[in-house]
Design an enzyme around this catalytic site. Structure first.
Site, short mmCIF file in Angstrom:
data_model
loop_
_atom_site.label_atom_id
_atom_site.label_comp_id
_atom_site.label_asym_id
_atom_site.label_seq_id
_atom_site.Cartn_x
_atom_site.Cartn_y
_atom_site.Cartn_z
N GLU A 40 0.83 -1.21 0.00
CA GLU A 40 0.00 0.00 0.00
C GLU A 40 0.86 1.26 0.00
O GLU A 40 0.52 2.26 -0.63
CB GLU A 40 -0.98 0.01 1.17
CG GLU A 40 -2.12 -1.00 1.04
CD GLU A 40 -3.04 -0.72 -0.14
OE1 GLU A 40 -3.01 0.38 -0.70
OE2 GLU A 40 -3.79 -1.65 -0.53
N TYR A 120 -6.52 6.40 4.23
CA TYR A 120 -6.76 5.32 3.27
C TYR A 120 -5.92 4.09 3.61
O TYR A 120 -6.44 2.96 3.67
CB TYR A 120 -6.46 5.80 1.84
CG TYR A 120 -6.26 4.62 0.94
CD1 TYR A 120 -7.36 3.90 0.46
CD2 TYR A 120 -4.98 4.16 0.62
CE1 TYR A 120 -7.19 2.77 -0.32
CE2 TYR A 120 -4.80 3.03 -0.16
CZ TYR A 120 -5.91 2.34 -0.62
OH TYR A 120 -5.73 1.21 -1.37
N ASP A 138 -9.99 4.95 -2.20
CA ASP A 138 -8.91 5.54 -3.00
C ASP A 138 -9.54 6.16 -4.26
O ASP A 138 -10.76 6.25 -4.37
CB ASP A 138 -7.84 4.49 -3.34
CG ASP A 138 -8.35 3.40 -4.28
OD1 ASP A 138 -9.56 3.41 -4.61
OD2 ASP A 138 -7.54 2.55 -4.68
N CYS A 190 -14.63 -0.27 -14.33
CA CYS A 190 -15.11 1.11 -14.24
C CYS A 190 -13.92 2.06 -14.40
O CYS A 190 -13.58 2.83 -13.52
CB CYS A 190 -15.82 1.33 -12.91
SG CYS A 190 -16.80 2.85 -12.90
S1 SF4 Z 1 -22.15 0.37 -14.66
FE1 SF4 Z 1 -20.47 1.37 -15.70
S2 SF4 Z 1 -20.28 3.35 -14.74
FE2 SF4 Z 1 -21.56 2.11 -13.41
S3 SF4 Z 1 -20.15 1.26 -11.90
FE3 SF4 Z 1 -20.34 -0.24 -13.54
S4 SF4 Z 1 -18.67 0.23 -15.00
FE4 SF4 Z 1 -18.92 1.99 -13.62
#
Ligand code: SF4
Length: 350
Positions: A40, A120, A138, A190
């Site tokens: 970390e 964190y 984070d 994401c």
């Molecule tokens: S749906 Fe898309 S924008 Fe929403 S958390 Fe999942 S990857 Fe991220």
């Protein structure tokens, strides 16, 4: 947010968890606190691909926190060279010496009291190594949460809101796996650009996805312009050996080896004019957190070693330098190679 959000995420994590050298696989015993803490600290400001080899070398050289606490400061700084943000290495040693004496603190507040361990990192160690419920937030987690809830408030002011939302998502059980699942989701699905919503376990409950605008989040306040500082470093070479100096223990690149030079000062009209008046000089542009450095490198070859403080190192095999000075050395060696190829280019000698 449905109560089974974390269950969805954990089921995804059980299958898709990243394999990282400091991790335990889901469902196996937690990793030692030493591994979690070391990784970390290294991962603060640095990506997993860069950290991997450093983590391996540190563990090979210092397999336990007791070994690290007994290490020579210079050896640790040298092993850290290239990772950047060198205060982390100094704090690493200081914290290892506290832990070797007193043992690992048993809660987040105690962990936060260790040098270099912030909110964190303390939460990550508490959750991942000690299995405690802790809210680990984070940059990756902030992005996921901002999108899940389509948070319109801008960072950095939105940080409290995002923390509260992350808290609401954190389960009492498997809090460490939940934290790592959020990190992995942010790192692999994401992502900042082009998130893979079709592969996301939380797509059905994600507000940003429903609004068809995931990349709009997190909203960020306009950035202030980064100030510029200027300075000069001296490449003083005699018979293939270059003069290096140990930088002062405190401050930027503290305790590291570097080229001798002037202080780095705020750019003003005079320094801008001066730095523009030597077109043959090398200038390295290097970005630190709070400013951009424009470092001129003045080259001088001498017939005999001048009486200057520092140590002489073979210019062809320089090791243990922070990235700024590695870049300066590479630029000098390139100039030298070009000069050797072009008889019209002469380097300064003294
Ligand atoms: S749906 Fe898309 S924008 Fe929403 S958390 Fe999942 S990857 Fe991220």
């Amino acid at each position: 947010m449905p109560p089974d959000t974390s269950a969805h995420l954990l089921a995804w994590y059980d299958v898709h968890a990243r394999v990282l050298p400091w991790r335990s696989r889901p469902g196996t015993p937690a990793p030692e606190p030493y591994r979690v803490w070391l990784s970390e600290i290294m991962l603060q400001q640095t990506g997993t691909a860069t950290v991997g080899p450093y983590f391996g070398r540190f563990l090979a050289a210092w397999p336990s926190v007791a070994d690290l606490s007994a290490a020579d400061d210079g050896a640790v700084m040298q092993a850290w060279a290239g990772l950047g943000y060198y205060a982390r290495a100094r704090n690493l040693l200081a914290a290892a010496r506290v832990v070797a004496c007193s043992g690992w603190p048993s809660d987040e507040a105690g962990l936060r009291a260790l040098p270099g361990v912030g909110t964190y990192t303390a939460a990550a160690i508490a959750a991942i190594a000690f299995g405690q419920r802790a809210v680990v937030v984070d940059g990756n987690v902030e992005r996921v949460v901002a999108r899940l809830f389509a948070v319109e408030a801008a960072l950095p002011a939105a940080r409290r809101t995002l923390y509260a939302l992350a808290d609401a998502l954190t389960p009492a059980e498997r809090s460490g796996d939940h934290a790592q699942a959020m990190m992995d989701l942010g790192a692999t699905v994401c992502t900042p650009r082009a998130p893979k919503c079709e592969a996301c376990p939380l797509a059905t409950i994600c507000a940003a996805h429903a609004g068809n605008a995931p990349e709009r989040f997190p909203v960020k306040a306009a950035k202030a312009v980064r100030p510029v500082r200027v300075g000069t470093a001296y490449w003083i070479e005699v018979d293939g050996y270059v003069l290096l100096e140990q930088r002062p223990p405190r401050g930027l690149l503290g305790g590291m080896l570097g080229l001798p030079g002037t202080p780095w000062e705020q750019e003003n009209v005079h320094s801008a004019t001066l730095s523009a008046s030597h077109p043959g000089d090398i200038t390295i542009r290097h970005v630190f957190t709070h400013f951009e450095l424009r470092l001129s490198v003045a080259i001088a070859y001498h017939a005999a070693r001048p009486d200057l403080p520092g140590e002489w190192h073979d210019a062809a095999t320089l090791t243990g330098l922070p990235t700024l000075f590695v870049r300066a050395a590479e630029a000098v060696l390139r100039v030298r190679a070009d000069a050797a190829l072009s008889p019209n280019l002469a380097l300064e000698t003294a």
